[in-house]
Motif scaffolding. Structure first.
Motif, PDB file in Angstrom:
ATOM      1  N   ARG A  81      -3.128   8.548   6.939  1.00  0.00           N
ATOM      2  CA  ARG A  81      -2.853   7.603   8.072  1.00  0.00           C
ATOM      3  C   ARG A  81      -1.958   8.208   9.132  1.00  0.00           C
ATOM      4  O   ARG A  81      -0.891   8.733   8.675  1.00  0.00           O
ATOM      5  CB  ARG A  81      -2.489   6.207   7.522  1.00  0.00           C
ATOM      6  CG  ARG A  81      -2.302   5.388   8.816  1.00  0.00           C
ATOM      7  CD  ARG A  81      -2.557   3.951   8.148  1.00  0.00           C
ATOM      8  NE  ARG A  81      -3.888   3.519   7.959  1.00  0.00           N
ATOM      9  CZ  ARG A  81      -4.306   2.202   7.788  1.00  0.00           C
ATOM     10  NH1 ARG A  81      -3.272   1.245   7.914  1.00  0.00           N
ATOM     11  NH2 ARG A  81      -5.371   2.121   7.123  1.00  0.00           N
ATOM     12  N   ARG A 106       7.111   0.968   9.595  1.00  0.00           N
ATOM     13  CA  ARG A 106       8.270   0.200   9.569  1.00  0.00           C
ATOM     14  C   ARG A 106       8.120  -1.228   9.815  1.00  0.00           C
ATOM     15  O   ARG A 106       8.771  -1.844  10.596  1.00  0.00           O
ATOM     16  CB  ARG A 106       9.507   0.823  10.467  1.00  0.00           C
ATOM     17  CG  ARG A 106       9.528   2.306  10.390  1.00  0.00           C
ATOM     18  CD  ARG A 106      10.767   2.962  10.749  1.00  0.00           C
ATOM     19  NE  ARG A 106      10.733   2.948  12.546  1.00  0.00           N
ATOM     20  CZ  ARG A 106       9.889   3.632  13.094  1.00  0.00           C
ATOM     21  NH1 ARG A 106       9.259   4.712  12.656  1.00  0.00           N
ATOM     22  NH2 ARG A 106      10.054   3.294  14.550  1.00  0.00           N
ATOM     23  N   SER A 159       6.273   5.869   8.022  1.00  0.00           N
ATOM     24  CA  SER A 159       5.521   4.575   8.051  1.00  0.00           C
ATOM     25  C   SER A 159       5.715   4.004   9.412  1.00  0.00           C
ATOM     26  O   SER A 159       6.230   4.604  10.333  1.00  0.00           O
ATOM     27  CB  SER A 159       6.199   3.739   6.954  1.00  0.00           C
ATOM     28  OG  SER A 159       7.460   3.169   7.480  1.00  0.00           O
ATOM     29  N   ALA A 161       6.139  10.363  -7.847  1.00  0.00           N
ATOM     30  CA  ALA A 161       5.849  11.464  -7.161  1.00  0.00           C
ATOM     31  C   ALA A 161       4.815  11.285  -5.816  1.00  0.00           C
ATOM     32  O   ALA A 161       4.008  12.017  -5.325  1.00  0.00           O
ATOM     33  CB  ALA A 161       4.959  12.567  -7.749  1.00  0.00           C
ATOM     34  N   GLY A 162       4.647  10.056  -5.578  1.00  0.00           N
ATOM     35  CA  GLY A 162       3.757   9.636  -4.428  1.00  0.00           C
ATOM     36  C   GLY A 162       2.390  10.301  -4.419  1.00  0.00           C
ATOM     37  O   GLY A 162       1.553  10.049  -5.305  1.00  0.00           O
ATOM     38  N   PHE A 204       6.962   0.046   1.410  1.00  0.00           N
ATOM     39  CA  PHE A 204       8.230  -0.620   1.571  1.00  0.00           C
ATOM     40  C   PHE A 204       8.380  -1.846   1.431  1.00  0.00           C
ATOM     41  O   PHE A 204       9.478  -2.535   1.142  1.00  0.00           O
ATOM     42  CB  PHE A 204       8.756  -0.163   3.328  1.00  0.00           C
ATOM     43  CG  PHE A 204       9.119   1.321   3.473  1.00  0.00           C
ATOM     44  CD1 PHE A 204      10.340   1.495   3.219  1.00  0.00           C
ATOM     45  CD2 PHE A 204       8.273   2.105   3.861  1.00  0.00           C
ATOM     46  CE1 PHE A 204      10.901   2.911   2.984  1.00  0.00           C
ATOM     47  CE2 PHE A 204       8.906   3.686   3.895  1.00  0.00           C
ATOM     48  CZ  PHE A 204      10.126   3.931   3.672  1.00  0.00           C
ATOM     49  N   GLN A 205       7.454  -2.653   1.919  1.00  0.00           N
ATOM     50  CA  GLN A 205       7.478  -4.006   1.666  1.00  0.00           C
ATOM     51  C   GLN A 205       7.381  -4.524   0.117  1.00  0.00           C
ATOM     52  O   GLN A 205       7.824  -5.783  -0.126  1.00  0.00           O
ATOM     53  CB  GLN A 205       6.241  -4.703   2.555  1.00  0.00           C
ATOM     54  CG  GLN A 205       4.897  -4.580   1.897  1.00  0.00           C
ATOM     55  CD  GLN A 205       3.982  -5.463   3.149  1.00  0.00           C
ATOM     56  OE1 GLN A 205       3.751  -4.994   4.170  1.00  0.00           O
ATOM     57  NE2 GLN A 205       3.270  -6.314   2.360  1.00  0.00           N
ATOM     58  N   GLY A 229      10.758  12.431  -7.508  1.00  0.00           N
ATOM     59  CA  GLY A 229      10.372  11.883  -6.246  1.00  0.00           C
ATOM     60  C   GLY A 229      11.382  11.110  -5.671  1.00  0.00           C
ATOM     61  O   GLY A 229      11.817  10.317  -6.129  1.00  0.00           O
TER      62      GLY A 229
HETATM   63  C1  LIG Z   1       1.216   5.853   9.034  1.00  0.00           C
HETATM   64  C2  LIG Z   1       1.741   5.146   7.665  1.00  0.00           C
HETATM   65  C3  LIG Z   1       2.173   3.735   8.003  1.00  0.00           C
HETATM   66  C4  LIG Z   1       2.715   3.232   7.160  1.00  0.00           C
HETATM   67  N1  LIG Z   1       3.509   1.940   7.329  1.00  0.00           N
HETATM   68  C5  LIG Z   1       4.071   1.113   6.379  1.00  0.00           C
HETATM   69  C6  LIG Z   1       4.539   0.111   6.695  1.00  0.00           C
HETATM   70  O1  LIG Z   1       4.632  -0.383   7.967  1.00  0.00           O
HETATM   71  N2  LIG Z   1       5.292  -0.811   5.780  1.00  0.00           N
HETATM   72  C7  LIG Z   1       5.019  -0.362   4.314  1.00  0.00           C
HETATM   73  O2  LIG Z   1       5.591  -1.113   3.515  1.00  0.00           O
HETATM   74  N3  LIG Z   1       4.537   0.910   4.056  1.00  0.00           N
HETATM   75  C8  LIG Z   1       3.857   1.374   4.995  1.00  0.00           C
HETATM   76  N4  LIG Z   1       3.310   2.738   4.468  1.00  0.00           N
HETATM   77  C9  LIG Z   1       3.376   3.086   3.326  1.00  0.00           C
HETATM   78  C10 LIG Z   1       4.615   3.590   2.807  1.00  0.00           C
HETATM   79  O3  LIG Z   1       5.309   4.524   3.734  1.00  0.00           O
HETATM   80  C11 LIG Z   1       4.445   4.238   1.474  1.00  0.00           C
HETATM   81  O4  LIG Z   1       3.753   3.294   0.364  1.00  0.00           O
HETATM   82  C12 LIG Z   1       5.694   4.607   0.799  1.00  0.00           C
HETATM   83  O5  LIG Z   1       6.444   5.500   1.750  1.00  0.00           O
HETATM   84  C13 LIG Z   1       5.234   5.695  -0.634  1.00  0.00           C
HETATM   85  O6  LIG Z   1       6.760   5.926  -0.886  1.00  0.00           O
HETATM   86  P1  LIG Z   1       6.709   6.993  -2.225  1.00  0.00           P
HETATM   87  O7  LIG Z   1       8.158   6.973  -2.538  1.00  0.00           O
HETATM   88  O8  LIG Z   1       5.735   6.423  -3.281  1.00  0.00           O
HETATM   89  O9  LIG Z   1       6.018   8.314  -1.622  1.00  0.00           O
HETATM   90  P2  LIG Z   1       6.552   9.536  -1.100  1.00  0.00           P
HETATM   91  O10 LIG Z   1       7.707   9.178  -0.032  1.00  0.00           O
HETATM   92  O11 LIG Z   1       5.710  10.612  -0.538  1.00  0.00           O
HETATM   93  O12 LIG Z   1       7.618  10.295  -1.995  1.00  0.00           O
HETATM   94  C14 LIG Z   1       7.191  11.092  -3.120  1.00  0.00           C
HETATM   95  C15 LIG Z   1       8.151  12.135  -3.229  1.00  0.00           C
HETATM   96  O13 LIG Z   1       7.733  12.592  -4.535  1.00  0.00           O
HETATM   97  C16 LIG Z   1       8.092  14.054  -4.232  1.00  0.00           C
HETATM   98  N5  LIG Z   1       7.075  14.958  -5.377  1.00  0.00           N
HETATM   99  C17 LIG Z   1       5.821  15.114  -5.448  1.00  0.00           C
HETATM  100  N6  LIG Z   1       5.682  16.001  -6.530  1.00  0.00           N
HETATM  101  C18 LIG Z   1       6.983  16.371  -7.051  1.00  0.00           C
HETATM  102  C19 LIG Z   1       7.285  17.216  -8.074  1.00  0.00           C
HETATM  103  N7  LIG Z   1       6.483  17.936  -8.821  1.00  0.00           N
HETATM  104  N8  LIG Z   1       8.873  17.570  -8.151  1.00  0.00           N
HETATM  105  C20 LIG Z   1       9.704  16.922  -7.381  1.00  0.00           C
HETATM  106  N9  LIG Z   1       9.268  15.989  -6.224  1.00  0.00           N
HETATM  107  C21 LIG Z   1       8.060  15.918  -6.136  1.00  0.00           C
HETATM  108  C22 LIG Z   1       7.536  14.385  -2.947  1.00  0.00           C
HETATM  109  O14 LIG Z   1       8.102  15.697  -2.216  1.00  0.00           O
HETATM  110  C23 LIG Z   1       7.791  13.111  -2.253  1.00  0.00           C
HETATM  111  O15 LIG Z   1       8.949  13.240  -1.333  1.00  0.00           O
HETATM  112  C24 LIG Z   1       2.772   3.678   5.726  1.00  0.00           C
HETATM  113  C25 LIG Z   1       2.186   4.571   5.348  1.00  0.00           C
HETATM  114  C26 LIG Z   1       1.772   5.611   6.496  1.00  0.00           C
HETATM  115  C27 LIG Z   1       1.113   7.061   5.989  1.00  0.00           C
END
Ligand SMILES: Cc1cc2nc3c(=O)[nH]c(=O)nc-3n(C[C@H](O)[C@H](O)[C@H](O)COP(=O)(O)OP(=O)(O)OC[C@H]3O[C@@H](n4cnc5c(N)ncnc54)[C@H](O)[C@@H]3O)c2cc1C
Length: 371
Positions: free
Chosen positions: A221, A52, A50, A198-199, A333-334, A11
């Motif tokens: 969202r 931000r 996000s 992997a989110g 992010f936070q 991820g």
């Molecule tokens: C509208 C909105 C507003 C938000 N605002 C805020 C904010 O203001 N402040 C804040 O702190 N948070 C905010 N968030 C939350 C924040 O954006 C998320 O918590 C954060 O981006 C999650 O990051 P992540 O790395 O876990 O997931 P992701 O960014 O989704 O990354 C996971 C990655 O894993 C990869 N992946 C999945 N499966 C596989 C696989 N089998 N093989 C290889 N790669 C794989 C995916 O392609 C993806 O790129 C917001 C979210 C949304 C939707």
């Protein structure tokens, strides 16, 4: 011939990149780290979608602690960066007395409705008449240049030797006698530790790996940047409804709005539904004097969370070497730098930084397999 690594991170969003950065920055550990991302670009999914904004008073107490620590770590990192990652932007919570009282904690102070209207004159009498007549203000909240933060982690990870492979979807994960064998795109990697960052796909990756899931659910969202006849001033706070029915704030080229929905989804490349934005715009135009017009761009991301709403961070209790870094919900992010610090400490066994060490209350609150 399989590549070998100490740690493979699955991820390339903020979770995976900030962990790679924290792991490879620790010279003592000297780990070989490989990060694999399914998409052809990093941070393609939720991490590029996000609002931000980092809000120290947002979320349960453990999240607030992680947020404070993250802000401190980002401020330290900022000293070596070409531009600031964080810029002051207060957070104004509005709603009924009951809803605001239920949400106001930590760094949030209660303020009068008149003071709230002075800070954001666009929430005038109509919002008050509709029952939004109480407020709380968090002046410690900040806007975040997430692109710069992501790029900082990517470059720090690469400078420390992390190999980043994009377009490398993990399609097989198998436990061998002493290591994991991970098939990612055309590559095979043997690693002692697999990190599940992997989110929205975190539970799917567990299934693929033969590991018990953690009840992680993705929720949609949506946000959009729109034109607005009377957008708030650049230094005005982000405004959010305590009943989770909207938020808005000034953006560089317009007004950022969100219906703040939390609708269950499958893991996917989520897309906005025009009707959600149309009804939000009509509601906000009734409640405020923002005079919202055309949607300039819109996006939807998936906020993934466990049943108790806390991130899941730590080694799986049953599957040796399988590490969870998921369920960051709306706090990804936070909480990012503090969670990366905690995770790096648990993986290397060095336990440096606030809240590290498997026995620490923060680590225990986030542990995989907690009941
Ligand atoms: C509208 C909105 C507003 C938000 N605002 C805020 C904010 O203001 N402040 C804040 O702190 N948070 C905010 N968030 C939350 C924040 O954006 C998320 O918590 C954060 O981006 C999650 O990051 P992540 O790395 O876990 O997931 P992701 O960014 O989704 O990354 C996971 C990655 O894993 C990869 N992946 C999945 N499966 C596989 C696989 N089998 N093989 C290889 N790669 C794989 C995916 O392609 C993806 O790129 C917001 C979210 C949304 C939707």
């Amino acid at each position: 011939m399989a590549e070998t690594a100490d740690v493979i991170i699955v991820g390339g969003g903020i979770a995976g990149l900030s962990l790679a950065s924290a792991l490879t920055a620790d010279d003592r550990a000297k780990l070989r780290v490989i990060l694999v991302e399914a998409e052809h670009s990093l941070a393609y999914h939720t991490s590029s979608r996000s609002a931000r904004q980092l809000i120290p008073s947002y979320g349960p107490e453990v999240v607030q602690r992680l947020t404070d620590r993250t802000l401190r770590l980002i401020r330290e990192a900022e000293q070596d960066l070409p531009a600031p990652v964080l810029t002051p932007r207060s957070f104004l919570l509005v709603g009924s007395e009951e809803n605001v009282a239920a949400r106001a904690s930590g760094a949030m102070e209660r303020i009068s409705w008149d003071d709230a209207v002075r800070l954001c004159p666009q929430i005038g009498p109509a919002a008050g008449a509709a029952g939004y007549d109480a407020a709380g203000l968090d002046t410690t909240a900040v806007g975040c240049n997430t692109d710069l933060l992501l790029d900082h982690h990517r470059s720090r990870a690469e400078a420390g030797g992390t190999q980043i492979l994009t377009g490398a979807r993990v399609h097989s994960v198998q436990r061998l006698r002493t290591a994991w064998e991970v098939g990612a795109g055309a590559q095979a990697v043997h690693a002692a530790v697999v990190v599940n960052a992997a989110g929205a796909w975190a539970d799917e990756l567990a299934v693929l790996s033969g590991v018990a899931t953690q009840g992680l659910r993705p929720y949609r969202r949506t946000a959009a940047v729109t034109a607005a006849g009377r957008a708030p001033a650049p230094d005005s706070p982000m405004v959010a409804a305590a009943d989770d029915s909207f938020y808005f704030r000034r953006d560089d080229d317009g007004l950022l709005i969100s219906p703040a929905e939390s609708v269950p989804s499958v893991p996917e490349d989520a897309q906005p539904r025009p009707e959600d934005l149309e009804s939000l715009i009509s509601r906000l135009n009734g409640l405020t004097t923002l005079d919202i017009g055309t949607v300039l761009r819109a996006w939807t991301g998936l906020r993934t969370q466990a049943a108790d709403g806390l991130p899941v961070v730590g080694f799986d209790p049953e599957a040796e070497g399988f590490f969870w870094l998921a369920g960051q919900g709306g706090y990804g992010f936070q909480t990012s730098s503090a969670i990366a610090e905690l995770a790096a400490g648990l993986i290397t066994g060095t336990g440096t930084g606030a809240g590290n060490g498997a026995g620490h209350p923060v680590a225990a609150a986030l542990a995989a397999g907690r009941s």
